[in-house]
Design a protein around this motif. Sequence first.
Motif, PDB file in Angstrom:
ATOM      1  N   SER A  93       0.808  -1.229   0.000  1.00 26.71           N
ATOM      2  CA  SER A  93       0.000   0.000   0.000  1.00 26.71           C
ATOM      3  C   SER A  93       0.835   1.271   0.000  1.00 26.71           C
ATOM      4  N   ILE A  95       3.190   3.513  -2.133  1.00 25.39           N
ATOM      5  CA  ILE A  95       3.691   3.632  -3.501  1.00 25.39           C
ATOM      6  C   ILE A  95       4.822   4.655  -3.614  1.00 25.39           C
ATOM      7  N   HIS A  96       5.294   5.150  -2.482  1.00 27.95           N
ATOM      8  CA  HIS A  96       6.456   6.040  -2.534  1.00 27.95           C
ATOM      9  C   HIS A  96       7.687   5.194  -2.838  1.00 27.95           C
ATOM     10  N   ASP A  97       8.377   5.483  -3.922  1.00 33.42           N
ATOM     11  CA  ASP A  97       9.544   4.649  -4.197  1.00 33.42           C
ATOM     12  C   ASP A  97      10.793   5.425  -4.577  1.00 33.42           C
ATOM     13  N   SER A 141      10.846  -0.118   3.281  1.00 32.15           N
ATOM     14  CA  SER A 141      10.580   1.309   3.279  1.00 32.15           C
ATOM     15  C   SER A 141       9.100   1.563   3.551  1.00 32.15           C
ATOM     16  N   MET A 144       4.501   6.415   5.183  1.00 36.92           N
ATOM     17  CA  MET A 144       3.316   6.947   5.842  1.00 36.92           C
ATOM     18  C   MET A 144       3.130   6.283   7.205  1.00 36.92           C
ATOM     19  N   SER A 145       2.503   6.999   8.122  1.00 36.74           N
ATOM     20  CA  SER A 145       2.300   6.437   9.460  1.00 36.74           C
ATOM     21  C   SER A 145       1.521   5.144   9.365  1.00 36.74           C
ATOM     22  N   ALA A 193      19.922   7.617   2.393  1.00 35.25           N
ATOM     23  CA  ALA A 193      20.600   6.588   1.605  1.00 35.25           C
ATOM     24  C   ALA A 193      22.067   6.440   2.020  1.00 35.25           C
TER      25      ALA A 193
ATOM     26  N   GLU B 273       2.658  21.536   5.719  1.00 34.66           N
ATOM     27  CA  GLU B 273       3.064  22.008   7.047  1.00 34.66           C
ATOM     28  C   GLU B 273       4.500  22.507   7.113  1.00 34.66           C
ATOM     29  N   GLU B 297      -0.717  14.739   9.925  1.00 34.68           N
ATOM     30  CA  GLU B 297      -0.290  13.826  10.988  1.00 34.68           C
ATOM     31  C   GLU B 297      -1.030  14.161  12.300  1.00 34.68           C
ATOM     32  N   HIS B 332      -4.772  11.391   5.921  1.00 32.21           N
ATOM     33  CA  HIS B 332      -4.285  10.014   6.022  1.00 32.21           C
ATOM     34  C   HIS B 332      -5.447   9.058   6.010  1.00 32.21           C
TER      35      HIS B 332
HETATM   36  C1  B12 Z   1       6.713  12.706  -3.643  1.00 32.44           C
HETATM   37  C2  B12 Z   1       5.652  12.291  -2.659  1.00 32.44           C
HETATM   38  C3  B12 Z   1       4.580  11.545  -3.140  1.00 32.44           C
HETATM   39  C4  B12 Z   1       4.523  11.006  -4.566  1.00 32.44           C
HETATM   40  C5  B12 Z   1       5.278   9.665  -4.588  1.00 32.44           C
HETATM   41  C6  B12 Z   1       5.821   9.302  -5.931  1.00 32.44           C
HETATM   42  C7  B12 Z   1       6.771   8.163  -5.884  1.00 32.44           C
HETATM   43  N1  B12 Z   1       6.824   7.441  -6.964  1.00 32.44           N
HETATM   44  O1  B12 Z   1       7.479   7.908  -4.911  1.00 32.44           O
HETATM   45  C8  B12 Z   1       2.990  10.846  -4.742  1.00 32.44           C
HETATM   46  C9  B12 Z   1       2.436  12.149  -5.223  1.00 32.44           C
HETATM   47  C10 B12 Z   1       2.514   9.753  -5.671  1.00 32.44           C
HETATM   48  C11 B12 Z   1       2.546  10.650  -3.299  1.00 32.44           C
HETATM   49  C12 B12 Z   1       1.360  10.047  -2.939  1.00 32.44           C
HETATM   50  C13 B12 Z   1       0.885  10.016  -1.639  1.00 32.44           C
HETATM   51  N2  B12 Z   1       1.450  10.581  -0.546  1.00 32.44           N
HETATM   52 CO1  B12 Z   1       3.205  11.331  -0.551  1.00 32.44          CO
HETATM   53  N3  B12 Z   1       4.790  12.314  -0.408  1.00 32.44           N
HETATM   54  C14 B12 Z   1       5.713  12.650  -1.273  1.00 32.44           C
HETATM   55  C15 B12 Z   1       6.742  13.560  -0.586  1.00 32.44           C
HETATM   56  C16 B12 Z   1       6.360  14.987  -0.915  1.00 32.44           C
HETATM   57  C17 B12 Z   1       8.217  13.347  -0.903  1.00 32.44           C
HETATM   58  C18 B12 Z   1       8.716  11.935  -0.762  1.00 32.44           C
HETATM   59  C19 B12 Z   1      10.065  11.790  -1.417  1.00 32.44           C
HETATM   60  O2  B12 Z   1      10.180  11.217  -2.486  1.00 32.44           O
HETATM   61  N4  B12 Z   1      11.113  12.358  -0.804  1.00 32.44           N
HETATM   62  C20 B12 Z   1      12.459  12.357  -1.332  1.00 32.44           C
HETATM   63  C21 B12 Z   1      13.210  11.060  -0.945  1.00 32.44           C
HETATM   64  C22 B12 Z   1      14.614  11.067  -1.502  1.00 32.44           C
HETATM   65  O3  B12 Z   1      13.299  10.980   0.454  1.00 32.44           O
HETATM   66  P1  B12 Z   1      12.636   9.782   1.283  1.00 32.44           P
HETATM   67  O4  B12 Z   1      11.534   9.223   0.506  1.00 32.44           O
HETATM   68  O5  B12 Z   1      12.377  10.216   2.650  1.00 32.44           O
HETATM   69  O6  B12 Z   1      13.765   8.637   1.300  1.00 32.44           O
HETATM   70  C23 B12 Z   1      14.974   8.747   2.027  1.00 32.44           C
HETATM   71  C24 B12 Z   1      14.890   8.246   3.469  1.00 32.44           C
HETATM   72  O7  B12 Z   1      13.594   8.249   4.007  1.00 32.44           O
HETATM   73  C25 B12 Z   1      15.524   6.893   3.462  1.00 32.44           C
HETATM   74  N5  B12 Z   1      14.719   5.714   3.157  1.00 32.44           N
HETATM   75  C26 B12 Z   1      13.611   5.578   2.437  1.00 32.44           C
HETATM   76  N6  B12 Z   1      13.230   4.312   2.326  1.00 32.44           N
HETATM   77  C27 B12 Z   1      14.135   3.579   2.983  1.00 32.44           C
HETATM   78  C28 B12 Z   1      14.227   2.210   3.197  1.00 32.44           C
HETATM   79  C29 B12 Z   1      15.280   1.694   3.930  1.00 32.44           C
HETATM   80  C30 B12 Z   1      15.405   0.242   4.129  1.00 32.44           C
HETATM   81  C31 B12 Z   1      16.246   2.588   4.491  1.00 32.44           C
HETATM   82  C32 B12 Z   1      17.336   2.056   5.307  1.00 32.44           C
HETATM   83  C33 B12 Z   1      16.140   3.960   4.288  1.00 32.44           C
HETATM   84  C34 B12 Z   1      15.096   4.450   3.542  1.00 32.44           C
HETATM   85  O8  B12 Z   1      16.490   7.036   2.455  1.00 32.44           O
HETATM   86  C35 B12 Z   1      15.937   7.793   1.357  1.00 32.44           C
HETATM   87  C36 B12 Z   1      17.017   8.440   0.541  1.00 32.44           C
HETATM   88  O9  B12 Z   1      17.836   9.323   1.287  1.00 32.44           O
HETATM   89  C37 B12 Z   1       6.486  13.219   0.929  1.00 32.44           C
HETATM   90  C38 B12 Z   1       6.876  14.296   1.919  1.00 32.44           C
HETATM   91  C39 B12 Z   1       7.918  13.834   2.903  1.00 32.44           C
HETATM   92  N7  B12 Z   1       7.993  14.532   4.008  1.00 32.44           N
HETATM   93  O10 B12 Z   1       8.618  12.880   2.693  1.00 32.44           O
HETATM   94  C40 B12 Z   1       4.990  12.894   0.903  1.00 32.44           C
HETATM   95  C41 B12 Z   1       4.395  12.004   1.971  1.00 32.44           C
HETATM   96  C42 B12 Z   1       5.323  10.841   2.259  1.00 32.44           C
HETATM   97  N8  B12 Z   1       3.160  11.526   1.329  1.00 32.44           N
HETATM   98  C43 B12 Z   1       2.171  11.434   2.159  1.00 32.44           C
HETATM   99  C44 B12 Z   1       0.865  11.004   1.792  1.00 32.44           C
HETATM  100  C45 B12 Z   1      -0.154  11.008   2.897  1.00 32.44           C
HETATM  101  C46 B12 Z   1       0.563  10.586   0.480  1.00 32.44           C
HETATM  102  C47 B12 Z   1      -0.810  10.133  -0.059  1.00 32.44           C
HETATM  103  C48 B12 Z   1      -1.673   9.305   0.857  1.00 32.44           C
HETATM  104  C49 B12 Z   1      -1.617  11.220  -0.695  1.00 32.44           C
HETATM  105  C50 B12 Z   1      -1.713  12.415   0.024  1.00 32.44           C
HETATM  106  N9  B12 Z   1      -2.569  12.461   0.969  1.00 32.44           N
HETATM  107  O11 B12 Z   1      -1.033  13.302  -0.341  1.00 32.44           O
HETATM  108  C51 B12 Z   1      -0.401   9.345  -1.306  1.00 32.44           C
HETATM  109  C52 B12 Z   1      -0.199   7.920  -0.889  1.00 32.44           C
HETATM  110  C53 B12 Z   1       0.091   7.003  -1.962  1.00 32.44           C
HETATM  111  C54 B12 Z   1       0.400   5.652  -1.404  1.00 32.44           C
HETATM  112  N10 B12 Z   1      -0.580   4.774  -1.361  1.00 32.44           N
HETATM  113  O12 B12 Z   1       1.498   5.396  -0.987  1.00 32.44           O
HETATM  114  C55 B12 Z   1       2.560  11.869   3.534  1.00 32.44           C
HETATM  115  C56 B12 Z   1       2.728  10.760   4.537  1.00 32.44           C
HETATM  116  C57 B12 Z   1       2.387  11.254   5.897  1.00 32.44           C
HETATM  117  C58 B12 Z   1       2.359  10.219   6.937  1.00 32.44           C
HETATM  118  N11 B12 Z   1       3.143  10.433   7.971  1.00 32.44           N
HETATM  119  O13 B12 Z   1       1.667   9.262   6.856  1.00 32.44           O
HETATM  120  C59 B12 Z   1       3.855  12.701   3.272  1.00 32.44           C
HETATM  121  C60 B12 Z   1       4.865  12.706   4.418  1.00 32.44           C
HETATM  122  C61 B12 Z   1       3.376  14.129   2.945  1.00 32.44           C
HETATM  123  C62 B12 Z   1       2.650  14.796   4.080  1.00 32.44           C
HETATM  124  N12 B12 Z   1       3.262  15.626   4.816  1.00 32.44           N
HETATM  125  O14 B12 Z   1       1.494  14.564   4.254  1.00 32.44           O
HETATM  126  N13 B12 Z   1       3.445  11.196  -2.440  1.00 32.44           N
END
Ligand code: B12
Lengths: 208, 353
Positions: A93, A95-97, A141, A144-145, A193, B273, B297, B332
């Motif tokens: 569930s 789809i963030h990748d 990975s 979301m909460s 990362a 936020e 959140e 959420h």
């Molecule tokens: C881009 C984005 C999307 C894109 C995703 C596209 C894709 N193909 O990934 C789209 C628009 C599709 C999307 C959809 C949704 N999203 Co969104 N999204 C984001 C956003 C803005 C950025 C995420 C991102 O790519 N960051 C850049 C990367 C490089 O950083 P990262 O993902 O954090 O990864 C790093 C680390 O976390 C770590 N890491 C990650 N995975 C792993 C795994 C392991 C093993 C390890 C060791 C480390 C590690 O290393 C990575 C690289 O340094 C975030 C905001 C945020 N605060 O993160 C919200 C966010 C994650 N989304 C959120 C939500 C709620 C959703 C939606 C439900 C729709 C909505 N309400 O907006 C849908 C859910 C879809 C689903 N079913 O999953 C929320 C989640 C909140 C929560 N706490 O639950 C966030 C936090 C936004 C918010 N403030 O509300 N989203």
Amino acid sequence: MEIKEEVIKGGMEAIRPLIEEGLKKGRTAEDILAEMIEGMHEVGELFERKEYYVPETLLSAHTMMLGLEMLRPLLSVEKAAERGRVIVGAVESDIHDIGLNLVAMFLEAAGFEIYNLGRDVPTKVFLEKAEELDPDVVGVSAMMSTTALKVREVIEGFEKAGLRDGRFFVVGGAAFSEELADEIGADAYAQDAKKAVEVFQELMKRRK
Amino acid sequence: MNSYKRFQRAMEGDTPDRTPVAPMVNVPHASRVLGVKPWEYVTDNALYVKGQIAAQRKYGYDWIFNHQPIQGITAEERKAVRVEQDFVVLPTEMGSVLKIPLDGGPAVIDPALKDYSMLDDLEMPDMDRPGRMEPLEELLRQVGDEVYICSKVPAPFHYAAEWMRGLNQFLLDMLVNPQYVHRLLDFMADVAIEIGKKQIDVGTHGIMMEDPSAAAQVISPDHYREFAYPYERKVARALKAYGGDVIIHICGDTTPILPDLARTGAKCLSVDESVDLRKAKETVGDRVALFGNVPVETIYRGTEEEIKAGVRKCIDSAGGSGYILSSSCGLHRGTPFKNLHTLVDYAIKYKKE
Ligand code: B12
């Protein structure tokens, strides 16, 4: 240091001829790989400092992958196995990748044998792959909460299937903190990362 | 003053009788209000309308977010819906295939554009197909006199990325094949304009363009200006000229690009936020209305007091003229009803100190 520079710049076209040249001049594949890893390390720092965003970082990672493909047949197999075999995926569930893919590429760049299952991966699939590949580490990975709590189900699934022992679980993604990772029964957490590579390397040391 | 008027006033930059309240109620939440599965709700125009209205009635907020990107489902699309064991597959007219988990919102599993050589064969979705505009028509007919109806148009960057190429591939394309990316973005802008104009013809009150793939965590301000901004602007300007009022939402700390956003032609900007509303008000408050940003959140798992504090913080920072209170992003999945009631009830009562 040209190869390193190309990794940092994301020179997808330049990297292969440079590697060829290096090999011709008698450099070993291990040596060239080390240079590329150094480059990726710097990319990690640029990303941390927000000088690089996701596109630039992906491009560097892809450049490194191109180089790695050329070198792979020349690298000794034991080395990769020594560094560890890893499966990663985003929990069902989710789809963030973007972050997941970066982590996978950084790990691959650091020499891990990596299988990226992609996003929205059901527990069932994690289990099947673990059975098939017997990984040292499973990286999950969750962004979301709601999905972070599902990671607990994955770990429990492994426990029930008798596949948990002898394996490390590392979690990451925006929804996690050190505490939450601990609470759901993961062995380690990494916030980005670059950190992920260190954590995975640390775990592999613990294993030996 | 009714909800429609109140929202409308704030969009104009004026001061309504109280702060308009407009949480981003999305598929998982509205379907839960109705007690149906998310996929049933998005693949059935009548259920969708019913769910939207039921949620608005239940909470008493001021808008309805008509959130389907290419609007109502047509008979052909409905026929193509495939129900699997744990999820539902929904092919769309844009060529992209969506997957809807039994308990969550839709996501693209199969992007349409495998190769840029297909670019010239892409077709606009046909907005005249029976069923397309049915939800909007019904919403307007049933509650359009009282409630502000805001319809979504697909933001060019986000839909080029997520729907057409897959985001990871698209981000690489930006650096490797920028000329193709621009052609795709231009086409997607035309799609959005086509959809938006149709919505305006039918009578939508407002238009929401969410561009989360252009989030500040994902691309740099420079790339935003090169790849997202020109097309957001193209759409917002075209729809403005056609008589539409556009809101743009981008995730992440958009503070550095707010001045750009304010020049797109949008009437209102929605921020998450990470943005300080007070600062945003200072920098762009004279040009655009603001929309946001009680953290999702907090609404998901905050205490009653925390939710109220979130509301106070927003209204104290930006309340008065040109401000609409909302959640920072889509709610959420699993957000308790009680929490959203707390948010809406309190925001309706609370007056800026
Ligand atoms: C881009 C984005 C999307 C894109 C995703 C596209 C894709 N193909 O990934 C789209 C628009 C599709 C999307 C959809 C949704 N999203 Co969104 N999204 C984001 C956003 C803005 C950025 C995420 C991102 O790519 N960051 C850049 C990367 C490089 O950083 P990262 O993902 O954090 O990864 C790093 C680390 O976390 C770590 N890491 C990650 N995975 C792993 C795994 C392991 C093993 C390890 C060791 C480390 C590690 O290393 C990575 C690289 O340094 C975030 C905001 C945020 N605060 O993160 C919200 C966010 C994650 N989304 C959120 C939500 C709620 C959703 C939606 C439900 C729709 C909505 N309400 O907006 C849908 C859910 C879809 C689903 N079913 O999953 C929320 C989640 C909140 C929560 N706490 O639950 C966030 C936090 C936004 C918010 N403030 O509300 N989203």
